[in-house]
Design an enzyme around this catalytic site. Structure first.
Site, PDB file in Angstrom:
ATOM      1  N   SER A   1       0.871  -1.189   0.000  1.00  0.00           N
ATOM      2  CA  SER A   1       0.000   0.000   0.000  1.00  0.00           C
ATOM      3  C   SER A   1       0.897   1.224   0.000  1.00  0.00           C
ATOM      4  O   SER A   1       2.064   1.151   0.399  1.00  0.00           O
ATOM      5  CB  SER A   1      -0.853  -0.001   1.275  1.00  0.00           C
TER       6      SER A   1
ATOM      7  N   TYR B   1      -2.606  -1.446  10.413  1.00  0.00           N
ATOM      8  CA  TYR B   1      -2.520  -1.546   8.945  1.00  0.00           C
ATOM      9  C   TYR B   1      -1.222  -0.902   8.452  1.00  0.00           C
ATOM     10  O   TYR B   1      -0.482  -1.466   7.653  1.00  0.00           O
ATOM     11  CB  TYR B   1      -3.730  -0.848   8.324  1.00  0.00           C
TER      12      TYR B   1
HETATM   13  P1  NAD Z   1     -11.037  -6.415  -0.452  1.00  0.00           P
HETATM   14  O1  NAD Z   1     -11.616  -6.280   0.905  1.00  0.00           O
HETATM   15  O2  NAD Z   1     -11.939  -6.454  -1.627  1.00  0.00           O
HETATM   16  O3  NAD Z   1     -10.080  -7.682  -0.545  1.00  0.00           O
HETATM   17  C1  NAD Z   1      -9.441  -8.275   0.537  1.00  0.00           C
HETATM   18  C2  NAD Z   1      -9.475  -9.769   0.329  1.00  0.00           C
HETATM   19  O4  NAD Z   1      -8.741 -10.410   1.378  1.00  0.00           O
HETATM   20  C3  NAD Z   1     -10.916 -10.323   0.375  1.00  0.00           C
HETATM   21  O5  NAD Z   1     -11.085 -11.232  -0.683  1.00  0.00           O
HETATM   22  C4  NAD Z   1     -10.965 -11.042   1.711  1.00  0.00           C
HETATM   23  O6  NAD Z   1     -11.868 -12.125   1.737  1.00  0.00           O
HETATM   24  C5  NAD Z   1      -9.514 -11.512   1.834  1.00  0.00           C
HETATM   25  N1  NAD Z   1      -9.146 -11.856   3.211  1.00  0.00           N
HETATM   26  C6  NAD Z   1      -9.289 -11.098   4.322  1.00  0.00           C
HETATM   27  N2  NAD Z   1      -8.840 -11.774   5.394  1.00  0.00           N
HETATM   28  C7  NAD Z   1      -8.412 -12.986   4.935  1.00  0.00           C
HETATM   29  C8  NAD Z   1      -7.849 -14.137   5.558  1.00  0.00           C
HETATM   30  N3  NAD Z   1      -7.646 -14.159   6.885  1.00  0.00           N
HETATM   31  N4  NAD Z   1      -7.510 -15.188   4.791  1.00  0.00           N
HETATM   32  C9  NAD Z   1      -7.716 -15.172   3.450  1.00  0.00           C
HETATM   33  N5  NAD Z   1      -8.257 -14.108   2.812  1.00  0.00           N
HETATM   34  C10 NAD Z   1      -8.596 -13.042   3.545  1.00  0.00           C
HETATM   35  O7  NAD Z   1     -10.020  -5.195  -0.586  1.00  0.00           O
HETATM   36  P2  NAD Z   1      -8.903  -4.836  -1.675  1.00  0.00           P
HETATM   37  O8  NAD Z   1      -8.871  -3.372  -1.746  1.00  0.00           O
HETATM   38  O9  NAD Z   1      -9.089  -5.619  -2.933  1.00  0.00           O
HETATM   39  O10 NAD Z   1      -7.577  -5.290  -0.907  1.00  0.00           O
HETATM   40  C11 NAD Z   1      -6.620  -6.185  -1.459  1.00  0.00           C
HETATM   41  C12 NAD Z   1      -5.235  -5.789  -0.971  1.00  0.00           C
HETATM   42  O11 NAD Z   1      -4.919  -4.498  -1.497  1.00  0.00           O
HETATM   43  C13 NAD Z   1      -5.114  -5.663   0.544  1.00  0.00           C
HETATM   44  O12 NAD Z   1      -3.900  -6.224   0.985  1.00  0.00           O
HETATM   45  C14 NAD Z   1      -5.132  -4.167   0.769  1.00  0.00           C
HETATM   46  O13 NAD Z   1      -4.444  -3.791   1.943  1.00  0.00           O
HETATM   47  C15 NAD Z   1      -4.422  -3.685  -0.476  1.00  0.00           C
HETATM   48  N6  NAD Z   1      -4.661  -2.272  -0.791  1.00  0.00           N
HETATM   49  C16 NAD Z   1      -5.903  -1.828  -1.156  1.00  0.00           C
HETATM   50  C17 NAD Z   1      -6.070  -0.490  -1.424  1.00  0.00           C
HETATM   51  C18 NAD Z   1      -7.399   0.074  -1.848  1.00  0.00           C
HETATM   52  O14 NAD Z   1      -7.534   1.313  -1.894  1.00  0.00           O
HETATM   53  N7  NAD Z   1      -8.397  -0.739  -2.164  1.00  0.00           N
HETATM   54  C19 NAD Z   1      -4.995   0.397  -1.317  1.00  0.00           C
HETATM   55  C20 NAD Z   1      -3.770  -0.080  -0.935  1.00  0.00           C
HETATM   56  C21 NAD Z   1      -3.602  -1.429  -0.683  1.00  0.00           C
END
Ligand code: NAD
Length: 269
Positions: A152, A165
């Protein structure tokens, strides 16, 4: 992209958002995809369906294989079983994408120990343990491979109200660099992407609210949030042979968010 066809990939948390887009994109590039889900099997089935529809002209006779693997990445035993299952079903594991992630909002002085541990266990320890099991497997076969961490912008930008986080993603930077250095000579590349604000379920709070969305976008130099597909394209690049000489790096995919946006205009003397 060069070098992805026929490779075996595991994407954690692949049932929504960025993880789902990565699984779909890797399938489109010809990878066999293992779709990890924690509890929502139906969402994993949906991801598989979309990925195969996009990857194959004829689903009955598709070159791309897929596999649904249940597992909670905060549980060591689930991770060991998950990697073993992928290796057993696909024969090997070439690409690991550590995507699963959660966040819990709270003033830092009020965070419970249980919540703190949970976020670290999913975002950081989970990524490490998945990497450890994948590296063990690759070394046992003397095989090269690729690990990509979904970090991130908060890998470098502090994030008040989300201390666990922020720490987890800061740790991910070091995880990426340490593993990259340790295994570079054995042909294992380890990189990360650092998404900025991206349209996914994790951001539901502001995505559906035009005022909040405009506020978020006003802080982004490119004046818009990113898409999951934009993240997935960069992951595919890093996994491919186009990135064969890149290791230990985090690529910021953030529309300029990490460029100190407040300095767009001169506010000093
Ligand atoms: P999201 O909530 O759609 O996806 C997160 C996924 O992780 C989901 O499929 C959830 O079921 C899974 N998950 C959560 N806990 C789990 C566990 N214990 N075991 C297995 N799976 C688990 O959100 P996203 O935005 O697609 O996030 C994906 C990644 O991107 C994350 O690591 C997040 O920190 C990172 N990220 C997202 C953003 C953003 O703005 N969306 C920005 C920076 C980083």
């Amino acid at each position: 992209m060069i070098g992805l066809k026929g490779k075996n990939a595991l994407v954690t948390g692949a049932t929504s958002g960025i993880g789902q887009a990565i699984a779909i994109r890797l399938a489109q590039e010809g990878c066999n995809i293992a779709i990890n889900y924690r509890s929502d099997r139906e969402a994993a089935v949906d991801t598989e369906k979309i990925a195969l529809e996009k990857a194959c002209e004829n689903i009955e006779n598709c070159g791309v294989k897929s596999l649904l693997v249940q597992g909670d990445v905060s549980q060591e035993s689930d991770i060991v079983e998950m990697v073993n299952t992928v290796v057993k079903e696909f024969g090997s594991l070439d690409i690991l994408v550590n995507n699963a992630g959660i966040q819990i909002e709270s003033p830092s002085h009020e965070v419970t120990t249980a919540d703190f541990d949970w976020v670290i266990a999913v975002n950081l320890r989970g990524a490490y343990l998945c990497s450890r099991e994948t590296i063990k497997h690759l070394l046992s076969l003397n095989r090269s491979g690729v690990i990509i961490n979904i970090s991130s912008v908060h890998e470098i930008i502090p994030r008040p109200m989300f201390v666990s986080y922020s720490i987890s993603k800061g740790g991910m930077e070091n995880l990426t660099k340490t593993l990259a250095l340790e295994y570079a000579s054995q042909g294992i590349r380890v990189n990360a992407i650092a998404p900025g604000a991206t349209i996914t379920p994790i951001n539901q709070d502001w995505i559906d609210n035009p005022e909040k969305k405009a506020m978020v976008e006003s802080h982004i130099p490119m004046r818009r949030a990113g898409s999951s597909e934009e993240m997935a394209g960069v992951v595919a690049f890093l996994a491919s042979n186009e990135a064969a000489y890149i290791t230990g790096q985090t690529l910021f995919v953030d529309g300029g968010l990490s460029l100190y946006a407040d300095f767009r205009e001169n506010w000093s003397a």
